[in-house]
Design a protein around this motif. Structure first.
Motif, PDB file in Angstrom:
ATOM      1  N   UNK A   9       0.837  -1.196   0.000  1.00  0.00           N
ATOM      2  CA  UNK A   9       0.000   0.000   0.000  1.00  0.00           C
ATOM      3  C   UNK A   9       0.873   1.248   0.000  1.00  0.00           C
ATOM      4  N   UNK A  10       0.447   2.285  -0.796  1.00  0.00           N
ATOM      5  CA  UNK A  10       1.273   3.493  -0.836  1.00  0.00           C
ATOM      6  C   UNK A  10       1.197   4.184   0.526  1.00  0.00           C
ATOM      7  N   UNK A  11       2.298   4.808   0.951  1.00  0.00           N
ATOM      8  CA  UNK A  11       2.294   5.431   2.276  1.00  0.00           C
ATOM      9  C   UNK A  11       1.230   6.509   2.357  1.00  0.00           C
ATOM     10  N   UNK A  12       0.602   6.650   3.531  1.00  0.00           N
ATOM     11  CA  UNK A  12      -0.458   7.638   3.644  1.00  0.00           C
ATOM     12  C   UNK A  12       0.137   9.034   3.542  1.00  0.00           C
ATOM     13  N   UNK A  13      -0.584   9.954   2.900  1.00  0.00           N
ATOM     14  CA  UNK A  13      -0.047  11.305   2.734  1.00  0.00           C
ATOM     15  C   UNK A  13       0.186  11.978   4.082  1.00  0.00           C
ATOM     16  N   UNK A  14       1.215  12.795   4.140  1.00  0.00           N
ATOM     17  CA  UNK A  14       1.532  13.494   5.400  1.00  0.00           C
ATOM     18  C   UNK A  14       0.968  14.903   5.305  1.00  0.00           C
ATOM     19  N   UNK A  15      -0.004  15.181   6.146  1.00  0.00           N
ATOM     20  CA  UNK A  15      -0.605  16.520   6.127  1.00  0.00           C
ATOM     21  C   UNK A  15       0.340  17.505   6.821  1.00  0.00           C
ATOM     22  N   UNK A  16       0.081  18.801   6.598  1.00  0.00           N
ATOM     23  CA  UNK A  16       0.876  19.831   7.284  1.00  0.00           C
ATOM     24  C   UNK A  16       0.739  19.657   8.796  1.00  0.00           C
ATOM     25  N   UNK A  17      -0.488  19.363   9.248  1.00  0.00           N
ATOM     26  CA  UNK A  17      -0.724  19.180  10.682  1.00  0.00           C
ATOM     27  C   UNK A  17       0.153  18.058  11.237  1.00  0.00           C
ATOM     28  N   UNK A  18       0.179  16.919  10.536  1.00  0.00           N
ATOM     29  CA  UNK A  18       0.993  15.796  11.012  1.00  0.00           C
ATOM     30  C   UNK A  18       2.485  16.157  10.962  1.00  0.00           C
ATOM     31  N   UNK A  19       2.907  16.787   9.894  1.00  0.00           N
ATOM     32  CA  UNK A  19       4.317  17.178   9.768  1.00  0.00           C
ATOM     33  C   UNK A  19       4.727  18.070  10.942  1.00  0.00           C
ATOM     34  N   UNK A  20       3.872  19.054  11.251  1.00  0.00           N
ATOM     35  CA  UNK A  20       4.216  19.990  12.332  1.00  0.00           C
ATOM     36  C   UNK A  20       4.193  19.283  13.689  1.00  0.00           C
ATOM     37  N   UNK A  22       4.945  16.197  14.175  1.00  0.00           N
ATOM     38  CA  UNK A  22       6.190  15.402  14.243  1.00  0.00           C
ATOM     39  C   UNK A  22       7.386  16.297  14.553  1.00  0.00           C
ATOM     40  N   UNK A  23       7.374  17.506  14.000  1.00  0.00           N
ATOM     41  CA  UNK A  23       8.455  18.457  14.304  1.00  0.00           C
ATOM     42  C   UNK A  23       8.411  18.840  15.793  1.00  0.00           C
ATOM     43  N   UNK A  24       7.191  18.958  16.310  1.00  0.00           N
ATOM     44  CA  UNK A  24       7.058  19.298  17.736  1.00  0.00           C
ATOM     45  C   UNK A  24       7.572  18.147  18.601  1.00  0.00           C
ATOM     46  N   UNK A  25       7.203  16.899  18.225  1.00  0.00           N
ATOM     47  CA  UNK A  25       7.663  15.739  19.014  1.00  0.00           C
ATOM     48  C   UNK A  25       9.177  15.617  18.951  1.00  0.00           C
ATOM     49  N   UNK A  26       9.769  16.044  17.819  1.00  0.00           N
ATOM     50  CA  UNK A  26      11.235  15.978  17.682  1.00  0.00           C
ATOM     51  C   UNK A  26      11.913  17.137  18.409  1.00  0.00           C
ATOM     52  N   UNK A  27      11.115  18.003  19.029  1.00  0.00           N
ATOM     53  CA  UNK A  27      11.675  19.113  19.815  1.00  0.00           C
ATOM     54  C   UNK A  27      12.130  20.293  18.971  1.00  0.00           C
ATOM     55  N   UNK A  28      11.670  20.363  17.715  1.00  0.00           N
ATOM     56  CA  UNK A  28      12.139  21.461  16.844  1.00  0.00           C
ATOM     57  C   UNK A  28      11.255  22.686  16.902  1.00  0.00           C
ATOM     58  N   UNK A  29      10.001  22.505  17.287  1.00  0.00           N
ATOM     59  CA  UNK A  29       9.127  23.668  17.510  1.00  0.00           C
ATOM     60  C   UNK A  29       8.267  23.400  18.743  1.00  0.00           C
ATOM     61  N   UNK A  30       7.757  24.474  19.314  1.00  0.00           N
ATOM     62  CA  UNK A  30       6.840  24.268  20.441  1.00  0.00           C
ATOM     63  C   UNK A  30       5.392  24.338  19.926  1.00  0.00           C
ATOM     64  N   UNK A  31       4.466  24.062  20.829  1.00  0.00           N
ATOM     65  CA  UNK A  31       3.057  23.987  20.424  1.00  0.00           C
ATOM     66  C   UNK A  31       2.566  25.329  19.888  1.00  0.00           C
ATOM     67  N   UNK A  32       3.031  26.425  20.487  1.00  0.00           N
ATOM     68  CA  UNK A  32       2.567  27.747  20.058  1.00  0.00           C
ATOM     69  C   UNK A  32       2.967  28.048  18.613  1.00  0.00           C
ATOM     70  N   UNK A  33       4.230  27.745  18.298  1.00  0.00           N
ATOM     71  CA  UNK A  33       4.699  28.026  16.934  1.00  0.00           C
ATOM     72  C   UNK A  33       3.982  27.107  15.941  1.00  0.00           C
ATOM     73  N   UNK A  34       3.748  25.872  16.349  1.00  0.00           N
ATOM     74  CA  UNK A  34       3.012  24.935  15.481  1.00  0.00           C
ATOM     75  C   UNK A  34       1.623  25.494  15.167  1.00  0.00           C
ATOM     76  N   UNK A  35       0.934  25.944  16.216  1.00  0.00           N
ATOM     77  CA  UNK A  35      -0.429  26.443  16.004  1.00  0.00           C
ATOM     78  C   UNK A  35      -0.424  27.736  15.192  1.00  0.00           C
ATOM     79  N   UNK A  36       0.583  28.568  15.429  1.00  0.00           N
ATOM     80  CA  UNK A  36       0.694  29.820  14.659  1.00  0.00           C
ATOM     81  C   UNK A  36       0.839  29.516  13.167  1.00  0.00           C
ATOM     82  N   UNK A  37       1.711  28.556  12.840  1.00  0.00           N
ATOM     83  CA  UNK A  37       1.905  28.208  11.417  1.00  0.00           C
ATOM     84  C   UNK A  37       0.606  27.640  10.836  1.00  0.00           C
ATOM     85  N   UNK A  38      -0.093  26.865  11.645  1.00  0.00           N
ATOM     86  CA  UNK A  38      -1.365  26.302  11.153  1.00  0.00           C
ATOM     87  C   UNK A  38      -2.386  27.403  10.876  1.00  0.00           C
TER      88      UNK A  38
END
Ligand code: AFP
Length: 360
Positions: A9-20, A22-38
């Protein structure tokens, strides 16, 4: 018909929300910056819908009434869509609680969040700058336009930011991006860990990751500049482009092609996709203002995206991201794109300036 196994099966598409996330879980952004970008991305979707309606939406043409054009702080005539896009971004970002202040190419001064509404919204720690609709003189002829944005931290201890608090060098940006409204709507984003492209899936209304880690080829044979300004350029720019035009027989030893959309987002998107150099140099028409393009809303966010994709960005004499801004609407000369080509343009400026010093 056989059902594909989980491996097939082809990998499921990665939405911007999921990407952000994952970036938050990796410690690269905090929740506030994630929500701001969204929130910015959501506003871009609304702008995309307005732009996409074209003449049917009644939003083409100049802003202003009774035949009098509306002029923005840059002294340029505003389009209806400039005004609408500005309002969409202001409205979307006012209530999120992630921002301390906003600044827009279309407004004389920055606005602290508390001033935006009588019923106070929560205040956050970031500053957002944007050019709501860059290239808007192209709207009426149905050519790609875009939104450009840059995010800075609000300085520690500042509760009501003013223009001076936005005057941070591009190296201080925590995120930057643009949304291009073309045949497809794409959001290109960096939070300082590569430059990634997302395409708007119009059916489900979500941005989907379509290119992770955009990489600008180091060398190029394509340049983007408004050639009609040639006679107004400084000597080093004349010499640089003169040598590009000599092609294989000239000192550069290769034939160059030229492209100019006159919509920075579209020109930079092409360069992020296949390489090239974009330049809006100093010329005698814009010298008094310092250049044509704006440092805070155009040059810095694009420089951040381009550097994160392995390219370079310069004023011709200085790394763009290291410029200390002196004004919210400051203008600068711009050279950005394929690293070796930007370095070549900078070399022409350096050699010219050194000769001037020797002669003096
Ligand atoms: P507009 O937003 O007024 O259309 O300006 C677009 C822009 O700032 C940038 O997006 C283009 O690269 C540049 O100006 C085009 O400038 P010229 O019209 O001088 O070619």
């Amino acid at each position: 018909m056989s059902t594909p196994s989980p491996q097939q099966a082809s990998p499921s598409p990665i939405s911007l929300t999921r990407h952000l996330l994952e970036e938050q879980r990796a410690g690269r952004i905090n929740a506030d910056l994630r929500l701001l970008i969204e929130v910015v991305a959501r506003a871009c979707k609304s702008i995309s819908i307005a732009v996409g309606k074209g003449a049917l939406g009644g939003v083409l043409g100049d802003a202003g009434s009774d035949g009098a054009a509306s002029i923005n702080v840059q002294g340029e005539a505003q389009k209806k869509l400039d005004v609408l896009s500005n309002e969409i971004l202001l409205e979307a970002n006012a209530w999120g609680g992630h921002l301390a202040g906003l600044a827009s190419e279309e407004m004389d001064h920055s606005v602290p969040i508390a001033d935006m509404h009588s019923d106070a919204y929560p205040r956050g720690n970031y500053l957002l700058l944007f050019d709501p609709l860059d290239g808007s003189s192209n709207i009426d002829v149905n050519i790609s336009v875009g939104t450009i944005f840059s995010v800075l931290r609000c300085p520690e201890g500042v509760t009501t930011p003013g223009d001076a608090h936005f005057l941070q060098p591009g190296t201080d940006q925590v995120a930057a991006g643009y949304c291009t409204y073309g045949p497809s709507t794409m959001l290109v984003l960096t939070i300082g860990h590569g430059t990634h492209a997302f395409t708007l899936d119009r059916e489900i209304g979500s941005f989907v990751l379509t290119q992770r880690g955009m990489t600008i080829p180091e060398e190029t044979k394509e340049f983007a500049v408004n050639m009609s300004n040639q006679r107004f350029w400084e000597a080093p720019m004349q010499a640089y482009v003169g040598d590009l035009l000599k092609g294989r027989e000239g000192p550069r030893g290769k034939d160059f092609n030229m492209r100019w959309v006159a919509s920075m987002v579209a020109d930079v998107h092409r360069i992020l996709t296949r390489g090239g150099i974009f330049s809006y140099p100093l010329d005698s028409k814009c010298a008094a203002k310092g250049g044509k393009l704006r440092l805070m809303y155009e040059a810095n966010p694009m420089a951040f995206l381009v550097e994160q994709a392995g390219g370079a960005a310069s004023t011709g004499r200085q790394r763009m991201l290291e410029m200390q801004p002196t004004g919210l609407h400051q203008r600068v000369p711009v050279f950005l794109g394929s690293k070796a080509e930007v370095e070549a343009a900078v070399r022409y400026h350096r050699e010219h300036d050194l000769q001037g010093q020797d002669a003096g």
